[in-house]
Design a protein around this motif. Structure first.
Motif, PDB file in Angstrom:
ATOM      1  N   LEU B  85       0.866  -1.180   0.000  1.00 35.21           N
ATOM      2  CA  LEU B  85       0.000   0.000   0.000  1.00 35.21           C
ATOM      3  C   LEU B  85       0.897   1.222   0.000  1.00 35.21           C
ATOM      4  O   LEU B  85       2.011   1.187   0.536  1.00 35.21           O
ATOM      5  CB  LEU B  85      -0.858   0.028   1.266  1.00 35.21           C
ATOM      6  CG  LEU B  85      -2.022  -0.961   1.320  1.00 35.21           C
ATOM      7  CD1 LEU B  85      -2.652  -0.921   2.697  1.00 35.21           C
ATOM      8  CD2 LEU B  85      -3.065  -0.605   0.262  1.00 35.21           C
ATOM      9  N   GLY B  87       2.522   4.398   1.335  1.00 34.64           N
ATOM     10  CA  GLY B  87       2.701   4.905   2.692  1.00 34.64           C
ATOM     11  C   GLY B  87       3.095   6.369   2.691  1.00 34.64           C
ATOM     12  O   GLY B  87       3.021   7.059   1.658  1.00 34.64           O
ATOM     13  N   LYS B  92       6.561   2.739   0.014  1.00 37.46           N
ATOM     14  CA  LYS B  92       5.605   1.640  -0.083  1.00 37.46           C
ATOM     15  C   LYS B  92       5.557   0.933   1.277  1.00 37.46           C
ATOM     16  O   LYS B  92       6.610   0.704   1.884  1.00 37.46           O
ATOM     17  CB  LYS B  92       6.066   0.612  -1.128  1.00 37.46           C
ATOM     18  CG  LYS B  92       5.937   1.072  -2.548  1.00 37.46           C
ATOM     19  CD  LYS B  92       4.573   0.678  -3.116  1.00 37.46           C
ATOM     20  CE  LYS B  92       4.360   1.257  -4.509  1.00 37.46           C
ATOM     21  NZ  LYS B  92       2.967   1.642  -4.734  1.00 37.46           N
ATOM     22  N   LYS B 123       4.184   8.841  13.579  1.00 39.21           N
ATOM     23  CA  LYS B 123       4.938   8.818  12.320  1.00 39.21           C
ATOM     24  C   LYS B 123       6.433   8.950  12.622  1.00 39.21           C
ATOM     25  O   LYS B 123       7.258   8.190  12.085  1.00 39.21           O
ATOM     26  CB  LYS B 123       4.486   9.960  11.426  1.00 39.21           C
ATOM     27  CG  LYS B 123       5.228   9.960  10.090  1.00 39.21           C
ATOM     28  CD  LYS B 123       4.866  11.142   9.235  1.00 39.21           C
ATOM     29  CE  LYS B 123       5.706  11.136   7.950  1.00 39.21           C
ATOM     30  NZ  LYS B 123       5.452  12.342   7.155  1.00 39.21           N
ATOM     31  N   PHE B 129       1.052   3.003   9.766  1.00 39.70           N
ATOM     32  CA  PHE B 129      -0.354   3.402   9.630  1.00 39.70           C
ATOM     33  C   PHE B 129      -0.794   4.190  10.862  1.00 39.70           C
ATOM     34  O   PHE B 129      -0.298   3.965  11.962  1.00 39.70           O
ATOM     35  CB  PHE B 129      -1.269   2.179   9.562  1.00 39.70           C
ATOM     36  CG  PHE B 129      -1.204   1.393   8.304  1.00 39.70           C
ATOM     37  CD1 PHE B 129      -2.071   1.674   7.255  1.00 39.70           C
ATOM     38  CD2 PHE B 129      -0.305   0.341   8.160  1.00 39.70           C
ATOM     39  CE1 PHE B 129      -2.039   0.927   6.086  1.00 39.70           C
ATOM     40  CE2 PHE B 129      -0.262  -0.407   6.998  1.00 39.70           C
ATOM     41  CZ  PHE B 129      -1.126  -0.112   5.952  1.00 39.70           C
ATOM     42  N   LEU B 156      -8.886  11.858   8.149  1.00 37.67           N
ATOM     43  CA  LEU B 156      -8.408  12.091   6.785  1.00 37.67           C
ATOM     44  C   LEU B 156      -7.542  13.340   6.726  1.00 37.67           C
ATOM     45  O   LEU B 156      -6.570  13.394   5.959  1.00 37.67           O
ATOM     46  CB  LEU B 156      -9.596  12.169   5.818  1.00 37.67           C
ATOM     47  CG  LEU B 156     -10.358  10.835   5.679  1.00 37.67           C
ATOM     48  CD1 LEU B 156     -11.630  11.011   4.854  1.00 37.67           C
ATOM     49  CD2 LEU B 156      -9.454   9.758   5.044  1.00 37.67           C
ATOM     50  N   LYS B 159      -4.270  12.284   7.894  1.00 35.28           N
ATOM     51  CA  LYS B 159      -3.624  11.551   6.807  1.00 35.28           C
ATOM     52  C   LYS B 159      -2.968  12.533   5.832  1.00 35.28           C
ATOM     53  O   LYS B 159      -1.821  12.330   5.404  1.00 35.28           O
ATOM     54  CB  LYS B 159      -4.670  10.705   6.061  1.00 35.28           C
ATOM     55  CG  LYS B 159      -4.126   9.960   4.850  1.00 35.28           C
ATOM     56  CD  LYS B 159      -5.228   9.182   4.112  1.00 35.28           C
ATOM     57  CE  LYS B 159      -4.698   8.595   2.807  1.00 35.28           C
ATOM     58  NZ  LYS B 159      -5.728   7.808   2.100  1.00 35.28           N
ATOM     59  N   LYS B 160      -3.707  13.600   5.515  1.00 37.48           N
ATOM     60  CA  LYS B 160      -3.150  14.587   4.588  1.00 37.48           C
ATOM     61  C   LYS B 160      -1.881  15.220   5.160  1.00 37.48           C
ATOM     62  O   LYS B 160      -0.873  15.365   4.472  1.00 37.48           O
ATOM     63  CB  LYS B 160      -4.186  15.679   4.291  1.00 37.48           C
ATOM     64  CG  LYS B 160      -4.603  15.695   2.820  1.00 37.48           C
ATOM     65  CD  LYS B 160      -5.699  16.718   2.542  1.00 37.48           C
ATOM     66  CE  LYS B 160      -6.985  15.998   2.175  1.00 37.48           C
ATOM     67  NZ  LYS B 160      -8.175  16.849   2.264  1.00 37.48           N
ATOM     68  N   PRO B 165      -1.230   6.376   5.873  1.00 33.59           N
ATOM     69  CA  PRO B 165      -2.517   5.766   5.515  1.00 33.59           C
ATOM     70  C   PRO B 165      -3.280   5.423   6.800  1.00 33.59           C
ATOM     71  O   PRO B 165      -2.670   5.231   7.858  1.00 33.59           O
ATOM     72  CB  PRO B 165      -2.122   4.503   4.747  1.00 33.59           C
ATOM     73  CG  PRO B 165      -0.721   4.222   5.138  1.00 33.59           C
ATOM     74  CD  PRO B 165      -0.088   5.526   5.520  1.00 33.59           C
ATOM     75  N   GLU B 181     -11.918   7.148   1.307  1.00 31.16           N
ATOM     76  CA  GLU B 181     -10.480   7.457   1.390  1.00 31.16           C
ATOM     77  C   GLU B 181      -9.757   6.736   2.517  1.00 31.16           C
ATOM     78  O   GLU B 181      -8.587   7.001   2.801  1.00 31.16           O
ATOM     79  CB  GLU B 181     -10.285   8.968   1.529  1.00 31.16           C
ATOM     80  CG  GLU B 181     -10.687   9.695   0.257  1.00 31.16           C
ATOM     81  CD  GLU B 181     -10.553  11.201   0.400  1.00 31.16           C
ATOM     82  OE1 GLU B 181      -9.409  11.665   0.575  1.00 31.16           O
ATOM     83  OE2 GLU B 181     -11.594  11.903   0.374  1.00 31.16           O
ATOM     84  N   ASP B 183      -7.837   3.726   4.112  1.00 31.02           N
ATOM     85  CA  ASP B 183      -6.914   2.810   3.445  1.00 31.02           C
ATOM     86  C   ASP B 183      -7.158   1.351   3.779  1.00 31.02           C
ATOM     87  O   ASP B 183      -7.065   0.480   2.924  1.00 31.02           O
ATOM     88  CB  ASP B 183      -5.474   3.219   3.781  1.00 31.02           C
ATOM     89  CG  ASP B 183      -5.190   4.629   3.298  1.00 31.02           C
ATOM     90  OD1 ASP B 183      -4.839   4.759   2.118  1.00 31.02           O
ATOM     91  OD2 ASP B 183      -5.383   5.594   4.065  1.00 31.02           O
ATOM     92  N   LYS B 206     -10.896  -2.674  -0.804  1.00 32.17           N
ATOM     93  CA  LYS B 206      -9.923  -2.217   0.180  1.00 32.17           C
ATOM     94  C   LYS B 206      -9.456  -3.384   1.044  1.00 32.17           C
ATOM     95  O   LYS B 206     -10.224  -4.318   1.293  1.00 32.17           O
ATOM     96  CB  LYS B 206     -10.575  -1.179   1.094  1.00 32.17           C
ATOM     97  CG  LYS B 206     -10.858   0.129   0.404  1.00 32.17           C
ATOM     98  CD  LYS B 206     -11.467   1.110   1.373  1.00 32.17           C
ATOM     99  CE  LYS B 206     -11.882   2.367   0.637  1.00 32.17           C
ATOM    100  NZ  LYS B 206     -10.768   3.060  -0.042  1.00 32.17           N
TER     101      LYS B 206
END
Lengths: 341, 341, 341, 341
Positions: B85, B87, B92, B123, B129, B156, B159-160, B165, B181, B183, B206
């Motif tokens: 997926l 990332g 990836k 993060k 995730f 979301l 996420k932005k 994800p 949206e 994941d 998904k």
């Protein structure tokens, strides 16, 4: 609510926590031991989020004194919930109180002939309701999943023919519109904590037969009922159908002691499903009798005109003849409990 | 499939049963004991309905030799399922194989600040995730039920901001359109056998994080996966999150041996949720390490910037600092298993 | 015995294994699937050590068709075990068959007055046996451990006074010499798999009341009986006393379905202990009635003249008055089952 | 100790109860709610018999704040119990602390050659102790019951040859005299609550390896240890060996989270038995690694030179070669935990 603080937490720190809790409308009593302080919360503690309290770094343990359910709680509703539904031949069916209600029929609707014939048979023997699955929760995607909407139509035809009100399982909220003429909506054990479903059923105006989840506690069962009642629907029939155990001589362990326990804590009627509890037709009569003796308000039992050909759960279905004999026997047991079938 | 006939059933009766079974495309071998005949079915026995066989009056016991699942079965798909997926930062994320994936975040989204801050923290420490609940399954109707659609929006946004994800729980099929949206869609333990939901997820495109039900067997977990796979969706991540037990020192019993067992029987990746398994933040690191050692492909762990103020499950959430330390440790354990975080 | 070989094991290798097994006196049938061979063993498979078979590198699974118990097995002894013991006032007590036997008395002997008074009370209400603990298995070393030999003396005095035969628990083989005048020796749930104890009891000539261990299967209970019977003692009364579960509304889950299951598999009499099963005096009557309805041959129930002062298990003891009422009720239930108390 | 009184119990009645309790040396705090009084007992509440309190007609619920164990309790003994025993080749074996101890050997002693050869093999790979059963608790009276005294002699010969101290199971107190030269006495899971046995072991001077009963709680395990410690013997090694569950993919559920839980509550060393926990040799390495990661102080593992011919539990025994590989791996995991094998 009792809050046990960690060893060594002092009076000052405890006071800060207590002050915070009192802001939520309760009063806090202190019980101070040699090296441990215990707080006793007095007032409406249902407003306190015990997860937040548990996560507090001063706290070792939290114990609720009050049950977390209100509408399902006998403390606030001391009298038994009893309600009536129109039955066959212009009679009223009473659920709860001195009535013992028998719900009978096949695991799943398989054909017009099958459901009609079984309906006639169980009516003759004295069943109050016809059961039958149209939408079936199956552990395998490759198993027969029920006849769906058409099965529901056949059930309703059998209702028209016999006058027996019907009980059938709803698996998801989108099916609700098809259930207009269903008399009692069943929530299966695997959906007992499908909270989205419970919320929708709280807003519908039909009695709900709520099956205990396969590893759910008595309190969780009552909390599931509370979900429905919180929405305004208070006609709920609780159903013990066996819990998962470590042995394999039968499918589940039928937990009959939960009946007096539920009766003490709640005012809701309680029935038993000896068919799913054991998975074995030959055990059904013994467990049905024991259910009455333990104080149940009814049973839901699988009856099939040809168990060897049943598309599901044939092993646990009794024949119409065996059902007729069982009803004879159950009447005697019900009489001892001052109940009428 | 092995069918043990009852004591005293003769060769002739057995022959009739065998003939019937052979009509369904299998061949039947006889093993005749002193007083008991055993039938061995050869061929594709998945077409045989064992409930019908069990309900047959000649039959004492039925034992399946083949597993009831196909698409989830390693026998038919010997190679590990591995998928990728997109990332954060254009990388990836690989799930399965030599990758160990960490999903982290709060039990529920509570505010923009909360989720943004936690997202940035996890993060930085290396989570692949972000998790966070918008729709929350709660045992009490009076508990915080999640922020709903708005919570999803905040997720979301996070996420932005971070590129992480997101993994979040779907409670009913009607919510699906909001999950465009998202994941990875999580199916909670209480919905593992919500077959209506599983069928819909089989048709969506998904990846699904499928949590083991609280008293579900390994086979039932794989059958739930099979439901989704039967619909065409084969990107499934299995998740062990503890099963219900008789002790109360922790919330559940974390069943780590199910990891090698699942790996033997299935090709699907398996992760562990040490937060829900124990319900206790201080146990999370030990159980996360043990999960790697037992062969897991990842963990999903609750991280909260202020566990004492969390609106749900604060007691089991670790702080971003503790998470950072944990990640350091986990990298060493992963290395011993030849895995990369 | 059915032996499923691993995928890919060929006919030759399978043949070698079969030849080895046949040396042990059985014959081996082959059922050859597309990629899996199944062996069916015919003959006396009790001589085959299934652990050795399971450990064989060719073997995937082993399934026993025959039960591992013989002397306790109804297949080999189709008629119910019924035996008699001398009771009070020159009467015979029958155990099994159409008799329902009631064993009553305090958890532990506490004083001459206590045991004498309770003995007189339960006799008046119709108990067949007096129970009372002299050696008590307690989870805490700091709890009252029973009066020991002196307690036994007081029990025997109460026997002299009332004529009631006594049932009391033996905790270790060295106590056996003190049990000369005890009528029925009880093996507690925690000792059900104390095999050293069972072997000694197999050589003694007294009936044994064997309680099911708190997480033991029906088969394990029958294997414990088999240990005693293998020694030559076949007067065994099986006792269901609740198994450990995940809920806490009562002490254990009373597993009443095990009664018909035991009756099907074995010829031994089965009684129920509703006091230990629930731990709650107010649940005892409902569970005692249910036990009869489920087919039990008797109950063992705790009665104390002053439950609030009982040195152990007061919470589950009913008063002599409540016991008297219970006996009235039970007679009606027994009558429905064609049994006499 | 917290005592919740029933709804409606008044201050006067509560006062009488409190006065009685205070006679036993505690002081009683009152927390008075709208319709329910809660008593908080302060002082040494281990003298209060909670069964008596529970049986009081005023009382609804009793909750202990303090653990019922003292000698096994970390609160009163904050430092880890660490002890040493003489090992092979003049080395000291340390149990607890930064040492990870490996106990290895066959399920049962079968012959001089077998035990000698395995002893040499496991020593070479780094085992600290040799295990082997002479007296075997078997669920069937027809299974191999161990070689008895002769088996013990062979174990002692192997000890002489290799210098490895031995661990073996005692099944009843009468065997104790034969155990003179045994280094560590094992109490099997089925005897964990054989209190007569525990009391005798409390008076002996050998370390005890105490296995958790198959459905015993963490607290019950610590209470069993307390029985031994109350007798004066404080060298106890606790052993998690799997608890009974509802699934059947393995023999038991290995409960690894009990390790950190035991470490928090107690100062005693904790080891894990991955062989009995799973019953499957191929799962042993994964579970042994996970045990280290979860914080265990050692493992006890079954090793057999010819698992396919083992007289018991061959399916769960690993070969000496596999054991050697396992030791290599475990050293790396132990290093991450700061432990030395």
């Amino acid at each position: 609510m009792i809050i046990v603080l960690k060893n060594g937490v002092g009076r000052t720190e405890a006071g800060v926590l207590a002050a915070e809790l009192e802001k939520q409308g309760v009063t806090v009593d202190f019980s101070e031991g040699a090296n441990q302080i215990v707080l006793g919360l007095v007032g409406d503690t249902t407003v306190i989020n015990d997860e937040v309290v548990r996560a507090n770094r001063l706290v070792e343990k939290v114990m609720r004194v009050q049950e977390p359910y209100k509408r399902a709680n006998r403390k606030f509703h001391p009298k038994d919930t009893i309600f009536e539904l129109p039955g066959a031949d212009g009679k009223k069916i009473r659920i709860g109180g001195d009535s013992f209600v028998v719900i009978a029929g096949p695991c799943s609707v398989e054909s017009r002939e099958q459901i009609s014939s079984i309906a006639a048979d169980v009516k003759k023997s004295g069943a109050a309701f016809l059961r039958g699955g149209a939408f079936k929760p199956r552990t395998s995607p490759y198993s027969f999943q029920g006849m769906g909407g058409h099965g529901l139509d056949l059930l309703l035809e059998a209702k028209k023919e016999t006058g027996l009100p019907i009980v059938t399982e709803l698996m998801e909220t989108s099916q609700l519109e098809l259930f207009e003429e269903v008399d009692v909506i069943q929530v299966g054990a695997r959906n007992m904590q499908n909270f989205a479903l419970l919320k929708v059923l709280g807003r519908c105006r039909k009695p709900i037969l709520l099956k205990r989840g396969m590893a759910c506690t008595m309190t969780e069962l009552l909390m599931a009922a509370e979900y429905i009642m919180a929405g305004g629907n208070d006609r709920i029939i609780l159903c013990e159908r066996g819990v998962r155990g470590f042995d394999n001589y039968a499918r589940n362990i039928l937990d009959l002691a939960v009946i007096p326990a539920l009766k003490q804590k709640s005012h809701l009627p309680v029935i038993v499903d000896p068919s799913h509890a054991t998975g074995l037709a030959w055990m059904v009569p013994a467990m049905a009798k024991a259910a009455i003796a333990a104080g149940a308000d009814g049973i839901i039992v699988e009856v099939h005109n040809n168990p060897e050909r049943a598309l599901c759960d044939g092993e646990q279905s009794i024949t119409p003849d065996a059902f007729s004999d069982l009803m004879e026997t159950l009447r005697k047991y019900a009489a001892l409990e001052g109940k009428v079938i």
